[in-house]
Design a protein around this motif. Structure first.
Motif, PDB file in Angstrom:
ATOM      1  N   ALA A   1       0.860  -1.184   0.000  1.00  0.00           N
ATOM      2  CA  ALA A   1       0.000   0.000   0.000  1.00  0.00           C
ATOM      3  C   ALA A   1       0.893   1.230   0.000  1.00  0.00           C
ATOM      4  CB  ALA A   1      -0.939  -0.001   1.203  1.00  0.00           C
ATOM      5  N   VAL A   2       0.374   2.298  -0.578  1.00  0.00           N
ATOM      6  CA  VAL A   2       1.135   3.541  -0.686  1.00  0.00           C
ATOM      7  C   VAL A   2       0.292   4.676  -0.131  1.00  0.00           C
ATOM      8  CG1 VAL A   2       2.263   5.154  -2.258  1.00  0.00           C
ATOM      9  CG2 VAL A   2       2.303   2.694  -2.761  1.00  0.00           C
ATOM     10  N   GLY A   3       0.859   5.412   0.806  1.00  0.00           N
ATOM     11  CA  GLY A   3       0.183   6.574   1.369  1.00  0.00           C
ATOM     12  C   GLY A   3       1.085   7.781   1.298  1.00  0.00           C
ATOM     13  N   ARG A   4       1.007   8.623   2.315  1.00  0.00           N
ATOM     14  CA  ARG A   4       1.735   9.886   2.318  1.00  0.00           C
ATOM     15  C   ARG A   4       3.249   9.710   2.348  1.00  0.00           C
ATOM     16  NH1 ARG A   4       3.361  11.242   7.560  1.00  0.00           N
ATOM     17  NH2 ARG A   4       2.577   9.810   9.167  1.00  0.00           N
ATOM     18  N   GLU A   5       3.701   8.474   2.607  1.00  0.00           N
ATOM     19  CA  GLU A   5       5.142   8.236   2.655  1.00  0.00           C
ATOM     20  C   GLU A   5       5.758   7.998   1.286  1.00  0.00           C
ATOM     21  OE1 GLU A   5       3.588   4.357   1.817  1.00  0.00           O
ATOM     22  OE2 GLU A   5       2.891   5.927   3.163  1.00  0.00           O
ATOM     23  N   GLY A   6       4.923   7.823   0.243  1.00  0.00           N
ATOM     24  CA  GLY A   6       5.534   7.358  -1.000  1.00  0.00           C
ATOM     25  C   GLY A   6       4.826   7.736  -2.280  1.00  0.00           C
ATOM     26  N   MET A   7       4.895   6.833  -3.243  1.00  0.00           N
ATOM     27  CA  MET A   7       4.411   7.081  -4.596  1.00  0.00           C
ATOM     28  C   MET A   7       4.082   5.765  -5.276  1.00  0.00           C
ATOM     29  SD  MET A   7       8.057   7.755  -6.545  1.00  0.00           S
ATOM     30  CE  MET A   7       7.468   7.214  -8.151  1.00  0.00           C
ATOM     31  N   THR A   8       3.252   5.852  -6.314  1.00  0.00           N
ATOM     32  CA  THR A   8       3.023   4.697  -7.184  1.00  0.00           C
ATOM     33  C   THR A   8       4.006   4.782  -8.355  1.00  0.00           C
ATOM     34  OG1 THR A   8       1.432   5.818  -8.629  1.00  0.00           O
ATOM     35  CG2 THR A   8       0.568   4.813  -6.610  1.00  0.00           C
ATOM     36  N   GLY A   9       3.964   3.772  -9.207  1.00  0.00           N
ATOM     37  CA  GLY A   9       4.740   3.861 -10.449  1.00  0.00           C
ATOM     38  C   GLY A   9       6.181   3.443 -10.335  1.00  0.00           C
ATOM     39  N   LEU A  10       6.459   2.404  -9.561  1.00  0.00           N
ATOM     40  CA  LEU A  10       7.831   1.933  -9.405  1.00  0.00           C
ATOM     41  C   LEU A  10       8.528   1.635 -10.726  1.00  0.00           C
ATOM     42  CD1 LEU A  10       9.875   1.290  -7.152  1.00  0.00           C
ATOM     43  CD2 LEU A  10       9.087  -1.090  -7.240  1.00  0.00           C
ATOM     44  N   PRO A  11       7.835   1.103 -11.755  1.00  0.00           N
ATOM     45  CA  PRO A  11       8.521   0.852 -13.030  1.00  0.00           C
ATOM     46  C   PRO A  11       9.191   2.084 -13.637  1.00  0.00           C
ATOM     47  CG  PRO A  11       6.451  -0.340 -12.978  1.00  0.00           C
ATOM     48  CD  PRO A  11       6.465   0.537 -11.755  1.00  0.00           C
ATOM     49  N   VAL A  12       8.670   3.276 -13.328  1.00  0.00           N
ATOM     50  CA  VAL A  12       9.319   4.496 -13.829  1.00  0.00           C
ATOM     51  C   VAL A  12      10.743   4.600 -13.319  1.00  0.00           C
ATOM     52  CG1 VAL A  12       9.289   7.023 -13.690  1.00  0.00           C
ATOM     53  CG2 VAL A  12       7.190   5.777 -14.163  1.00  0.00           C
ATOM     54  N   LEU A  13      10.965   4.134 -12.084  1.00  0.00           N
ATOM     55  CA  LEU A  13      12.288   4.215 -11.471  1.00  0.00           C
ATOM     56  C   LEU A  13      13.229   3.150 -11.998  1.00  0.00           C
ATOM     57  CD1 LEU A  13      11.152   4.739  -7.754  1.00  0.00           C
ATOM     58  CD2 LEU A  13      11.378   6.429  -9.586  1.00  0.00           C
ATOM     59  N   THR A  14      12.679   2.079 -12.549  1.00  0.00           N
ATOM     60  CA  THR A  14      13.511   0.969 -13.004  1.00  0.00           C
ATOM     61  C   THR A  14      13.599   0.890 -14.523  1.00  0.00           C
ATOM     62  OG1 THR A  14      11.597  -0.535 -12.884  1.00  0.00           O
ATOM     63  CG2 THR A  14      13.000  -0.378 -10.936  1.00  0.00           C
ATOM     64  N   GLY A  15      12.997   1.866 -15.211  1.00  0.00           N
ATOM     65  CA  GLY A  15      13.090   1.897 -16.663  1.00  0.00           C
ATOM     66  C   GLY A  15      11.919   1.290 -17.393  1.00  0.00           C
ATOM     67  N   GLY A  16      10.897   0.808 -16.654  1.00  0.00           N
ATOM     68  CA  GLY A  16       9.741   0.200 -17.295  1.00  0.00           C
ATOM     69  C   GLY A  16       8.653   1.212 -17.609  1.00  0.00           C
ATOM     70  N   LYS A  17       7.653   0.760 -18.371  1.00  0.00           N
ATOM     71  CA  LYS A  17       6.539   1.625 -18.749  1.00  0.00           C
ATOM     72  C   LYS A  17       5.179   1.039 -18.374  1.00  0.00           C
ATOM     73  CE  LYS A  17       8.872   3.750 -22.733  1.00  0.00           C
ATOM     74  NZ  LYS A  17       8.777   4.013 -24.188  1.00  0.00           N
ATOM     75  N   PHE A  18       5.148  -0.230 -17.958  1.00  0.00           N
ATOM     76  CA  PHE A  18       3.882  -0.906 -17.724  1.00  0.00           C
ATOM     77  C   PHE A  18       3.774  -1.356 -16.269  1.00  0.00           C
ATOM     78  CE2 PHE A  18       5.153  -1.457 -22.114  1.00  0.00           C
ATOM     79  CZ  PHE A  18       4.010  -1.079 -22.805  1.00  0.00           C
ATOM     80  N   MET A  19       2.551  -1.301 -15.718  1.00  0.00           N
ATOM     81  CA  MET A  19       2.306  -1.722 -14.346  1.00  0.00           C
ATOM     82  C   MET A  19       2.079  -3.229 -14.288  1.00  0.00           C
ATOM     83  SD  MET A  19       2.635   0.568 -12.052  1.00  0.00           S
ATOM     84  CE  MET A  19       1.956  -0.483 -10.771  1.00  0.00           C
ATOM     85  N   PRO A  20       2.797  -3.950 -13.429  1.00  0.00           N
ATOM     86  CA  PRO A  20       2.593  -5.396 -13.323  1.00  0.00           C
ATOM     87  C   PRO A  20       1.419  -5.760 -12.419  1.00  0.00           C
ATOM     88  CG  PRO A  20       4.365  -4.711 -11.878  1.00  0.00           C
ATOM     89  CD  PRO A  20       3.935  -3.475 -12.620  1.00  0.00           C
TER      90      PRO A  20
END
Length: 242
Positions: A74-93
């Protein structure tokens, strides 16, 4: 475009930015409201936006063939969605769905990718968050496998309370069961015991935490592990981001 003097309403990652990085990212951010159970992405869908929750909480759900789902993070005020953006991906698994309604900032995925490429500070901060999120995924999997439902429920309630604006969580017992990947009857029994012990009060569509310290004593060690990991984000000055 945001006012550059905005206090960001509490997203820890955005609040951790230095003035130069904040000035760059702020022009791309848009403050929006998210609805309960709003689906942001389905598995395999290309990301258009990355979300930084402030008062909302977003679930990452693993889907199985029969349509059932289990919350892996789960993601709340501590973070963000979209981890693939950080690893070079474009699609959500995974499926990305709003668990608790509220506000969030969003930025176009390609804009954030470009900013990360230009800023070593931003890249280091995002990698630190990636480590924390992966720890959450691994610890949640271990907890669901080895600990009792009562312990899992305590851990889940505490982690959601850390992200929520109050100790009243607007969630149904079916919603909790879906997040934990268990039967509703088991959640009903576990919440009933916590209610009888005076730790929580559950009503129709809500669970209120009455005794947080007591709830922590009932939880497994997984909660403390996750809390310490995310304190690196919530209190970034303790971490070397140079």
């Amino acid at each position: 475009m945001l006012n550059l003097t905005s206090d960001l309403h509490g997203n820890a990652l955005l609040c951790s930015l230095r003035a130069p990085e904040w000035k760059e990212i702020a022009r791309h951010l848009e403050l929006i409201e998210l609805r309960s159970e709003q689906r942001l992405y389905d598995p395999g869908q290309q990301m258009q936006y990355v979300y930084f929750p402030t008062t909302s909480i977003i679930s990452l759900l693993h889907m199985v063939e029969d349509g059932a789902s289990t919350e892996i993070a789960a993601v709340g005020r501590e973070g963000m969605t979209g981890l693939p953006v950080l690893t070079g991906g474009k699609f959500m698994p995974t499926r990305v769905q709003v668990q608790f309604p509220g506000s969030a900032y969003r930025i176009k995925a390609h804009a954030l990718r470009e900013l990360i490429g230009r800023s070593a500070f931003l890249r280091r901060l995002m990698l630190l968050y990636t480590q924390a999120l992966l720890t959450q995924v691994a610890q949640t999997a271990a907890c669901n496998r080895h600990h009792s439902l009562r312990q899992q429920l305590c851990r889940w309630l505490l982690t959601q309370a850390d992200r929520a604006p109050s100790m009243v969580l607007r969630v149904t017992q079916q919603g909790v069961a879906d997040s934990l990947g268990v039967r509703r009857e088991g959640v009903t029994e576990a919440t009933g015991k916590l209610h009888d012990a005076g730790l929580i009060r559950h009503g129709r569509g809500s669970i209120e935490i009455l005794d947080r310290a007591g709830l922590e004593k009932q939880a497994c060690a997984c909660y403390c592990i996750l809390r310490k990991e995310f304190e690196k984000i919530l209190r970034p000055r303790q971490v070397d981001l140079a």
